[in-house]
Design a protein around this motif. Structure first.
Motif, PDB file in Angstrom:
ATOM      1  N   GLY A   9       0.736  -1.217  -0.088  1.00  0.00           N
ATOM      2  CA  GLY A   9      -0.551   0.194  -0.452  1.00  0.00           C
ATOM      3  C   GLY A   9       0.716   1.234   0.124  1.00  0.00           C
ATOM      4  N   GLY A  10       0.225   1.679   0.805  1.00  0.00           N
ATOM      5  CA  GLY A  10       1.253   3.852   0.832  1.00  0.00           C
ATOM      6  C   GLY A  10       2.233   3.327   1.128  1.00  0.00           C
ATOM      7  N   GLY A  11       2.926   2.957   2.105  1.00  0.00           N
ATOM      8  CA  GLY A  11       4.754   2.416   2.188  1.00  0.00           C
ATOM      9  C   GLY A  11       5.334   4.004   2.844  1.00  0.00           C
ATOM     10  N   THR A  12       4.267   4.035   4.422  1.00  0.00           N
ATOM     11  CA  THR A  12       4.904   5.177   5.045  1.00  0.00           C
ATOM     12  C   THR A  12       6.055   4.520   5.264  1.00  0.00           C
ATOM     13  OG1 THR A  12       3.554   4.172   6.831  1.00  0.00           O
ATOM     14  CG2 THR A  12       2.639   6.314   5.143  1.00  0.00           C
ATOM     15  N   ASN A  13       6.209   3.035   6.123  1.00  0.00           N
ATOM     16  CA  ASN A  13       7.206   2.331   7.164  1.00  0.00           C
ATOM     17  C   ASN A  13       8.576   2.150   5.823  1.00  0.00           C
ATOM     18  OD1 ASN A  13       6.647   1.595   9.488  1.00  0.00           O
ATOM     19  ND2 ASN A  13       4.436   0.886   8.692  1.00  0.00           N
ATOM     20  N   LEU A  14       7.748   2.192   4.416  1.00  0.00           N
ATOM     21  CA  LEU A  14       8.965   2.130   3.223  1.00  0.00           C
ATOM     22  C   LEU A  14       9.864   3.584   3.644  1.00  0.00           C
ATOM     23  CD1 LEU A  14      10.572   1.251   0.904  1.00  0.00           C
ATOM     24  CD2 LEU A  14       8.362   2.108  -0.431  1.00  0.00           C
ATOM     25  N   ALA A  84       6.204  -4.058   4.772  1.00  0.00           N
ATOM     26  CA  ALA A  84       6.623  -3.017   5.296  1.00  0.00           C
ATOM     27  C   ALA A  84       5.024  -2.717   5.253  1.00  0.00           C
ATOM     28  CB  ALA A  84       7.160  -2.054   5.289  1.00  0.00           C
ATOM     29  N   GLY A  85       3.741  -3.554   5.397  1.00  0.00           N
ATOM     30  CA  GLY A  85       2.259  -3.458   5.046  1.00  0.00           C
ATOM     31  C   GLY A  85       2.119  -3.683   3.887  1.00  0.00           C
ATOM     32  N   ILE A 105       6.822  -5.757  10.538  1.00  0.00           N
ATOM     33  CA  ILE A 105       5.769  -4.704  11.444  1.00  0.00           C
ATOM     34  C   ILE A 105       4.482  -4.690  11.445  1.00  0.00           C
ATOM     35  CG2 ILE A 105       5.560  -2.559   9.297  1.00  0.00           C
ATOM     36  CD1 ILE A 105       6.457  -2.365  13.269  1.00  0.00           C
ATOM     37  N   PRO A 107       1.097  -3.506  13.311  1.00  0.00           N
ATOM     38  CA  PRO A 107       0.892  -2.852  14.493  1.00  0.00           C
ATOM     39  C   PRO A 107      -0.127  -2.692  15.852  1.00  0.00           C
ATOM     40  CG  PRO A 107      -1.003  -3.044  12.705  1.00  0.00           C
ATOM     41  CD  PRO A 107       0.032  -3.773  12.768  1.00  0.00           C
ATOM     42  N   GLY A 120      -3.913  -3.439   9.063  1.00  0.00           N
ATOM     43  CA  GLY A 120      -4.476  -2.563   9.143  1.00  0.00           C
ATOM     44  C   GLY A 120      -6.022  -1.387   9.410  1.00  0.00           C
ATOM     45  N   GLN A 169      -4.367   4.829  14.759  1.00  0.00           N
ATOM     46  CA  GLN A 169      -3.324   4.147  14.023  1.00  0.00           C
ATOM     47  C   GLN A 169      -2.305   5.116  13.567  1.00  0.00           C
ATOM     48  OE1 GLN A 169      -4.961   4.230  10.335  1.00  0.00           O
ATOM     49  NE2 GLN A 169      -3.478   1.808   9.850  1.00  0.00           N
ATOM     50  N   LEU A 173       1.472   4.484  13.730  1.00  0.00           N
ATOM     51  CA  LEU A 173       2.451   4.418  13.163  1.00  0.00           C
ATOM     52  C   LEU A 173       3.498   5.497  12.904  1.00  0.00           C
ATOM     53  CD1 LEU A 173       2.144   3.215   9.805  1.00  0.00           C
ATOM     54  CD2 LEU A 173       0.641   5.393   9.599  1.00  0.00           C
ATOM     55  N   GLU A 176       5.789   2.863  14.374  1.00  0.00           N
ATOM     56  CA  GLU A 176       6.735   1.788  13.972  1.00  0.00           C
ATOM     57  C   GLU A 176       7.720   2.409  13.184  1.00  0.00           C
ATOM     58  OE1 GLU A 176       3.496  -0.004  10.908  1.00  0.00           O
ATOM     59  OE2 GLU A 176       2.052   0.843  12.452  1.00  0.00           O
TER      60      GLU A 176
HETATM   61  C1  GRF Z   1      -0.537   0.530   8.760  1.00  0.00           C
HETATM   62  O1  GRF Z   1      -1.230   0.078   9.404  1.00  0.00           O
HETATM   63  C2  GRF Z   1       1.117  -0.632   9.266  1.00  0.00           C
HETATM   64  O2  GRF Z   1       0.261  -0.928  10.737  1.00  0.00           O
HETATM   65  C3  GRF Z   1       0.886  -1.912   8.911  1.00  0.00           C
HETATM   66  O3  GRF Z   1       0.596  -1.726   7.288  1.00  0.00           O
HETATM   67  C4  GRF Z   1      -0.523  -0.172   7.205  1.00  0.00           C
HETATM   68  C5  GRF Z   1      -0.024   0.543   5.933  1.00  0.00           C
HETATM   69  O4  GRF Z   1       1.799   0.790   6.614  1.00  0.00           O
HETATM   70  N1  GRF Z   1       2.441  -2.494   9.078  1.00  0.00           N
HETATM   71  P1  GRF Z   1       2.478   1.720   5.006  1.00  0.00           P
HETATM   72  O5  GRF Z   1       2.248   3.601   5.743  1.00  0.00           O
HETATM   73  O6  GRF Z   1       1.423   1.067   4.296  1.00  0.00           O
HETATM   74  O7  GRF Z   1       4.190   1.366   5.947  1.00  0.00           O
END
Ligand code: GRF
Length: 195
Positions: A9-14, A84-85, A105, A107, A120, A169, A173, A176
Motif C-alpha cells: 500500500g502507501g508505504g509510509t514504513n518504506l 512493510a505493510g 512490522i 501495528p 491495517g 493508527q 504509525l 512503527e
Molecule cells: C499500517 O497500518 C501498518 O501498521 C501496517 O500496514 C499499514 C500500512 O503501512 N504494517 P504503510 O503506511 O503502507 O507502511
C-alpha cells in the motif's frame, strides 16, 4: 547490508527506511529493491522517486505461486527481507531460505490483535473495542505462521477512550517507523540472535 522491502500500500514504513538511510541512521544499509503484490501501490512511487528498483508481482496474476516469484527476485541478492505493510502471506521455500532474515512490522503488541484477518485499521478497531489502555507495534521475525515469529522490538502508545481507530493508527504509525529502523539497524550490526 542489502534489503528488499515488500509492500502492498502507501508505504509510509518504506519511506521511513528510505529516510533513515539518507540521514545516515541506517549507515551501512541499502534498499536493493521494492516489491509490491499489487499494481498502483503508492510505495512503488516512493521507490521510483528514490531511484530504487521496483517490481510488482500481482497477487491475482500469481495466485498460488506469489512467494515463489518473489523468491526468484530476491534469492542471493539481499541480506534481509522487510515486510512493510505487506498483506499477502509469505510461504514455502522463501521462509526456509531466508530463515531469520525476514522481518515484519505489525501495528499491535503481539500476541494481541494478530492473525490472518488482522491488518491495517481493523487491528486498531479491535483494540478500541476491547478497551485496551496501551497498544503499540511489534517488529518480529517471520516464520511459517502469521505474526508468530520471535519478537525483536515492541513500542507502546497510550490509548484514550475517545480515540477513533484513525487516531490510534496515526499514533502507532509514528512508533512503527522508529521500531522498524531500530530493528534493521540492530540486525545489520549483527546484534540480534535468536535464543
Ligand atoms: C499500517 O497500518 C501498518 O501498521 C501496517 O500496514 C499499514 C500500512 O503501512 N504494517 P504503510 O503506511 O503502507 O507502511
Amino acid at each position: 547490508f542489502k534489503i528488499a522491502v515488500l509492500i502492498s500500500g502507501g508505504g509510509t514504513n518504506l519511506q521511513s527506511i528510505i529516510d533513515n538511510i539518507e540521514n545516515g541512521y541506517l549507515e551501512n544499509c541499502a534498499i536493493e529493491m521494492i516489491i509490491s503484490d499489487r499494481e498502483g501501490a503508492y510505495g512503488l512511487e516512493r521507490g521510483k522517486k528514490s531511484g530504487i528498483k521496483t517490481y510488482c508481482v500481482d497477487r491475482k496474476k500469481h495466485k498460488g505461486n506469489l512467494s515463489e516469484e518473489i523468491l526468484k527476485i530476491v534469492d542471493g541478492k539481499v541480506d534481509l527481507i522487510v515486510l512493510a505493510g505487506y498483506l499477502s502471506i509469505l510461504k514455502g521455500d522463501i521462509i526456509k531460505k531466508f530463515k531469520n532474515k525476514i522481518i515484519n512490522i505489525h501495528p499491535s503488541l503481539i500476541p494481541a490483535f494478530c492473525g490472518n484477518d488482522m491488518y491495517g485499521i481493523k487491528v486498531h478497531e479491535r483494540a478500541l473495542e476491547y478497551g485496551v489502555k496501551v497498544s503499540g507495534c511489534t517488529v518480529h521475525f517471520v516464520d511459517e505462521g502469521t505474526d508468530t515469529g520471535s519478537i525483536i522490538i515492541q513500542k507502546t502508545v497510550p490509548v484514550y477512550v475517545e480515540d477513533t481507530p484513525e487516531e490510534l493508527q496515526k499514533r502507532v504509525l509514528v512508533q512503527e517507523h522508529k521500531a522498524l529502523s531500530e530493528a534493521i539497524k540492530l540486525i545489520s550490526q549483527g546484534k540480534i540472535s535468536i535464543k
